[in-house]
Motif scaffolding. Sequence first.
Motif, PDB file in Angstrom:
ATOM      1  N   LYS A   1       0.864  -1.040  -0.093  1.00 14.35           N
ATOM      2  CA  LYS A   1       0.011  -0.048  -0.043  1.00 14.35           C
ATOM      3  C   LYS A   1       0.928   1.200  -0.143  1.00 14.35           C
ATOM      4  CE  LYS A   1      -0.396  -0.112   5.110  1.00 14.35           C
ATOM      5  NZ  LYS A   1      -1.617  -0.077   6.237  1.00 14.35           N
ATOM      6  N   ASP A   2       2.096   1.334   0.589  1.00  9.91           N
ATOM      7  CA  ASP A   2       2.789   2.554   0.684  1.00  9.91           C
ATOM      8  C   ASP A   2       3.371   2.583  -0.895  1.00  9.91           C
ATOM      9  OD1 ASP A   2       2.555   2.355   3.136  1.00  9.91           O
ATOM     10  OD2 ASP A   2       4.566   1.666   3.616  1.00  9.91           O
ATOM     11  N   GLU A   3       3.750   1.698  -1.642  1.00 11.97           N
ATOM     12  CA  GLU A   3       4.147   1.778  -2.976  1.00 11.97           C
ATOM     13  C   GLU A   3       3.070   2.257  -3.669  1.00 11.97           C
ATOM     14  OE1 GLU A   3       5.627  -2.040  -4.309  1.00 11.97           O
ATOM     15  OE2 GLU A   3       7.427  -1.718  -2.837  1.00 11.97           O
ATOM     16  N   VAL A   4       1.670   1.644  -3.422  1.00 12.46           N
ATOM     17  CA  VAL A   4       0.770   2.558  -4.249  1.00 12.46           C
ATOM     18  C   VAL A   4       0.381   3.889  -4.063  1.00 12.46           C
ATOM     19  CG1 VAL A   4      -1.725   2.326  -4.667  1.00 12.46           C
ATOM     20  CG2 VAL A   4      -0.559   0.168  -4.460  1.00 12.46           C
ATOM     21  N   TRP A   5       0.744   4.300  -2.643  1.00 10.30           N
ATOM     22  CA  TRP A   5       0.403   5.848  -2.418  1.00 10.30           C
ATOM     23  C   TRP A   5       1.449   6.676  -3.032  1.00 10.30           C
ATOM     24  CZ3 TRP A   5      -2.640   9.038  -0.200  1.00 10.30           C
ATOM     25  CH2 TRP A   5      -2.174  10.275   0.117  1.00 10.30           C
TER      26      TRP A   5
ATOM     27  N   PRO B   1       2.615  11.618  -6.157  1.00 10.18           N
ATOM     28  CA  PRO B   1       4.039  12.032  -6.457  1.00 10.18           C
ATOM     29  C   PRO B   1       4.273  13.310  -5.455  1.00 10.18           C
ATOM     30  CG  PRO B   1       2.984  12.697  -8.367  1.00 10.18           C
ATOM     31  CD  PRO B   1       2.018  11.689  -7.529  1.00 10.18           C
ATOM     32  N   PRO B   2       5.529  13.503  -4.965  1.00 13.79           N
ATOM     33  CA  PRO B   2       5.752  14.591  -4.059  1.00 13.79           C
ATOM     34  C   PRO B   2       5.701  15.952  -4.913  1.00 13.79           C
ATOM     35  CG  PRO B   2       7.768  13.242  -4.511  1.00 13.79           C
ATOM     36  CD  PRO B   2       6.695  12.556  -4.985  1.00 13.79           C
ATOM     37  N   LEU B   3       5.053  17.174  -4.456  1.00 15.00           N
ATOM     38  CA  LEU B   3       5.021  18.341  -5.099  1.00 15.00           C
ATOM     39  C   LEU B   3       5.887  19.143  -4.256  1.00 15.00           C
ATOM     40  CD1 LEU B   3       1.166  18.230  -6.038  1.00 15.00           C
ATOM     41  CD2 LEU B   3       3.168  17.514  -7.437  1.00 15.00           C
ATOM     42  N   GLU B   4       6.034  20.515  -4.845  1.00 13.11           N
ATOM     43  CA  GLU B   4       6.680  21.560  -4.150  1.00 13.11           C
ATOM     44  C   GLU B   4       6.028  22.060  -2.907  1.00 13.11           C
ATOM     45  OE1 GLU B   4       7.634  24.579  -6.793  1.00 13.11           O
ATOM     46  OE2 GLU B   4       8.929  23.379  -8.095  1.00 13.11           O
ATOM     47  N   GLU B   5       4.653  21.788  -3.184  1.00 12.92           N
ATOM     48  CA  GLU B   5       3.823  22.434  -1.925  1.00 12.92           C
ATOM     49  C   GLU B   5       4.021  21.284  -0.710  1.00 12.92           C
ATOM     50  OE1 GLU B   5       2.661  22.182  -4.692  1.00 12.92           O
ATOM     51  OE2 GLU B   5       2.459  24.209  -5.447  1.00 12.92           O
ATOM     52  N   GLN B   6       3.962  19.946  -1.166  1.00 12.43           N
ATOM     53  CA  GLN B   6       4.029  19.173  -0.106  1.00 12.43           C
ATOM     54  C   GLN B   6       5.299  18.944   0.406  1.00 12.43           C
ATOM     55  OE1 GLN B   6       3.234  15.468  -2.376  1.00 12.43           O
ATOM     56  NE2 GLN B   6       1.174  15.856  -2.304  1.00 12.43           N
ATOM     57  N   ALA B   7       6.338  19.355  -0.254  1.00 13.52           N
ATOM     58  CA  ALA B   7       7.881  19.296   0.287  1.00 13.52           C
ATOM     59  C   ALA B   7       7.845  20.597   1.331  1.00 13.52           C
ATOM     60  CB  ALA B   7       8.930  19.690  -0.876  1.00 13.52           C
ATOM     61  N   ALA B   8       7.448  21.730   0.972  1.00 11.01           N
ATOM     62  CA  ALA B   8       7.340  23.066   1.613  1.00 11.01           C
ATOM     63  C   ALA B   8       6.514  22.759   3.149  1.00 11.01           C
ATOM     64  CB  ALA B   8       6.668  23.928   0.824  1.00 11.01           C
TER      65      ALA B   8
ATOM     66  N   ARG C   1      12.765   5.852  -3.874  1.00 11.06           N
ATOM     67  CA  ARG C   1      11.925   6.808  -4.354  1.00 11.06           C
ATOM     68  C   ARG C   1      11.400   6.365  -5.323  1.00 11.06           C
ATOM     69  NH1 ARG C   1      13.259  13.254  -5.080  1.00 11.06           N
ATOM     70  NH2 ARG C   1      10.988  13.904  -5.761  1.00 11.06           N
ATOM     71  N   ASN C   2      10.019   6.466  -5.603  1.00 14.56           N
ATOM     72  CA  ASN C   2       9.118   6.100  -6.682  1.00 14.56           C
ATOM     73  C   ASN C   2       9.119   7.581  -7.640  1.00 14.56           C
ATOM     74  OD1 ASN C   2       7.816   4.792  -8.906  1.00 14.56           O
ATOM     75  ND2 ASN C   2       5.910   5.389  -7.863  1.00 14.56           N
ATOM     76  N   PHE C   3       9.695   7.723  -9.000  1.00 15.13           N
ATOM     77  CA  PHE C   3       9.334   8.856  -9.813  1.00 15.13           C
ATOM     78  C   PHE C   3       8.106   8.422 -10.689  1.00 15.13           C
ATOM     79  CE2 PHE C   3      13.549   9.166  -8.076  1.00 15.13           C
ATOM     80  CZ  PHE C   3      13.966  10.404  -8.094  1.00 15.13           C
ATOM     81  N   ALA C   4       6.865   8.799 -10.419  1.00 12.78           N
ATOM     82  CA  ALA C   4       5.693   8.429 -11.077  1.00 12.78           C
ATOM     83  C   ALA C   4       5.691   9.136 -12.232  1.00 12.78           C
ATOM     84  CB  ALA C   4       4.460   8.684 -10.320  1.00 12.78           C
TER      85      ALA C   4
ATOM     86  N   VAL D   1       7.856   9.294 -14.398  1.00  9.94           N
ATOM     87  CA  VAL D   1       8.684   8.435 -15.378  1.00  9.94           C
ATOM     88  C   VAL D   1       8.454   7.051 -15.552  1.00  9.94           C
ATOM     89  CG1 VAL D   1      10.383  10.410 -15.975  1.00  9.94           C
ATOM     90  CG2 VAL D   1      10.967   8.964 -14.231  1.00  9.94           C
ATOM     91  N   ASN D   2       7.630   6.797 -14.195  1.00 14.23           N
ATOM     92  CA  ASN D   2       7.474   5.253 -14.066  1.00 14.23           C
ATOM     93  C   ASN D   2       8.783   4.588 -13.564  1.00 14.23           C
ATOM     94  OD1 ASN D   2       5.851   3.312 -13.657  1.00 14.23           O
ATOM     95  ND2 ASN D   2       5.949   2.350 -15.557  1.00 14.23           N
ATOM     96  N   VAL D   3       9.583   5.259 -12.679  1.00 18.99           N
ATOM     97  CA  VAL D   3      10.785   4.657 -12.230  1.00 18.99           C
ATOM     98  C   VAL D   3      10.971   4.458 -10.842  1.00 18.99           C
ATOM     99  CG1 VAL D   3      13.166   4.721 -12.459  1.00 18.99           C
ATOM    100  CG2 VAL D   3      12.064   5.313 -14.468  1.00 18.99           C
ATOM    101  N   LEU D   4      11.247   3.206 -10.296  1.00 19.27           N
ATOM    102  CA  LEU D   4      11.323   3.231  -9.080  1.00 19.27           C
ATOM    103  C   LEU D   4      13.049   2.957  -8.748  1.00 19.27           C
ATOM    104  CD1 LEU D   4      10.465   2.841  -5.938  1.00 19.27           C
ATOM    105  CD2 LEU D   4      10.245   0.193  -6.485  1.00 19.27           C
ATOM    106  N   VAL D   5      13.450   3.975  -7.966  1.00 17.82           N
ATOM    107  CA  VAL D   5      15.036   4.011  -7.853  1.00 17.82           C
ATOM    108  C   VAL D   5      15.275   3.348  -6.301  1.00 17.82           C
ATOM    109  CG1 VAL D   5      17.174   5.360  -7.618  1.00 17.82           C
ATOM    110  CG2 VAL D   5      15.354   5.846  -9.378  1.00 17.82           C
ATOM    111  N   GLU D   6      16.089   2.335  -6.092  1.00 23.92           N
ATOM    112  CA  GLU D   6      16.402   1.833  -5.024  1.00 23.92           C
ATOM    113  C   GLU D   6      17.662   1.510  -5.000  1.00 23.92           C
ATOM    114  OE1 GLU D   6      13.115  -1.333  -5.473  1.00 23.92           O
ATOM    115  OE2 GLU D   6      13.158  -1.232  -3.030  1.00 23.92           O
ATOM    116  N   LYS D   7      18.681   1.835  -4.091  1.00 24.24           N
ATOM    117  CA  LYS D   7      20.098   1.933  -3.882  1.00 24.24           C
ATOM    118  C   LYS D   7      20.516   1.793  -2.533  1.00 24.24           C
ATOM    119  CE  LYS D   7      23.418   3.113  -7.226  1.00 24.24           C
ATOM    120  NZ  LYS D   7      23.379   1.891  -7.923  1.00 24.24           N
ATOM    121  N   ASP D   8      21.371   1.098  -2.253  1.00 25.66           N
ATOM    122  CA  ASP D   8      22.202   0.847  -0.772  1.00 25.66           C
ATOM    123  C   ASP D   8      23.319   1.308  -0.954  1.00 25.66           C
ATOM    124  OD1 ASP D   8      20.724  -2.159   0.390  1.00 25.66           O
ATOM    125  OD2 ASP D   8      19.774  -0.493  -0.219  1.00 25.66           O
ATOM    126  N   VAL D   9      23.771   2.224   0.181  1.00 26.18           N
ATOM    127  CA  VAL D   9      25.120   2.628   0.399  1.00 26.18           C
ATOM    128  C   VAL D   9      25.517   2.383   1.672  1.00 26.18           C
ATOM    129  CG1 VAL D   9      24.700   4.719  -1.195  1.00 26.18           C
ATOM    130  CG2 VAL D   9      24.300   5.005   1.002  1.00 26.18           C
TER     131      VAL D   9
END
Length: 341
Positions: free
Chosen positions: A166-170, A175-182, A215-218, A220-228
């Motif tokens: 459900k988190d991925e669906v949400w 997608p995060p917007l500038e207003e949501q980030a603010a 982070r999911n970039f809706a 461009v329909n790309v989910l980026v997952e990376k470990d450091v």
Amino acid sequence: MADSVEPRRSTRKAKPIQREPIPESVPTKRKAKADADPAEQLRFMLQNPKSRLTKMDISDLINGNSWNLLSPDSQSRLAALLPPTAFRSFKPTLGLDHPAAGDSMQVDSHDASTLDPSLFTDAHFLAAAHTFQDHLFSDWLSDTHAEKVEKYTKGIQDGSLAAPWKDEVWERDNPPLEEQAAASQHLAGEASELKLGDLAKNSVLREGDVLVYKRNFANVNVLVEKDVIIQRIDSRSHSLTVLAQPGAQRNLPADLLMPGPPEPSPPIRIMTITSPTQLETGLLDIDGRVDKAKRPNGNAWKALTVWRWAGDDMGMLQGQRGGREAQGTLFYLRACLYQDR
């Protein structure tokens, strides 16, 4: 004077006019309507969204008066479907797993004559009845829906289908917007004054911790997952030196996740960062699937999760990310540090 000439009458008898008899109208019989199948009527009533049951007050149908109209046999069959608490003869007892419970098992009796009439006005019973109406109206009780559920269940069991989290669906649909980030920045309050170096200075971040970016970039329909993994923390500036895999590879090599890892070698990428935003930008550049022009503003503090060994126990090294456990997002850990100051 000339004789007047008058028309002569024929001496023949006039032929009688024969009239065709008018046939008597035969009343047409209306074709009798075939009797409806009772089983089909019941199926429509209990499964079709257009059933009358969806438009009525269910209490007008299911109540104490209608119960008394049923035959004793019907009452007994329905009573077997009710819980023990629906009967006046119910007595609370200890569970079989309780130390003080007896050895003999009590069998619940469903005598229809002892049914508590207050059952039909109980809030739990009415809630269940209204839920039945909702499911009927939503076409969830039809044969077609049952086939879909069976197909979905089989797909989940044999692995041909997968239910998204459900988190991925949400994240996909919002997608995060500038207003949501603010707004997030505003809600963070005074905790936003803490920097990444403050977390490292106060041992919230340590060498050997794994930072998991997701982070999911809706757009461009790309989910980026990376470990450091944090290789080193500078003692003066508290900047972080982290290691990551090249390209879109997510998981780090197993040898880097063990205690006392070897020095990194190509193609491992090395970055020195001082903020989550700088780390996010570097990881997206390494991944290469999302252009800079298509990266909406977001809160990198919420996209990075810290994984660490539980306490000083490093015995379980075969689990996920070398046996580490999730500690929370940087956003959460920063808020905790602010509260503890």
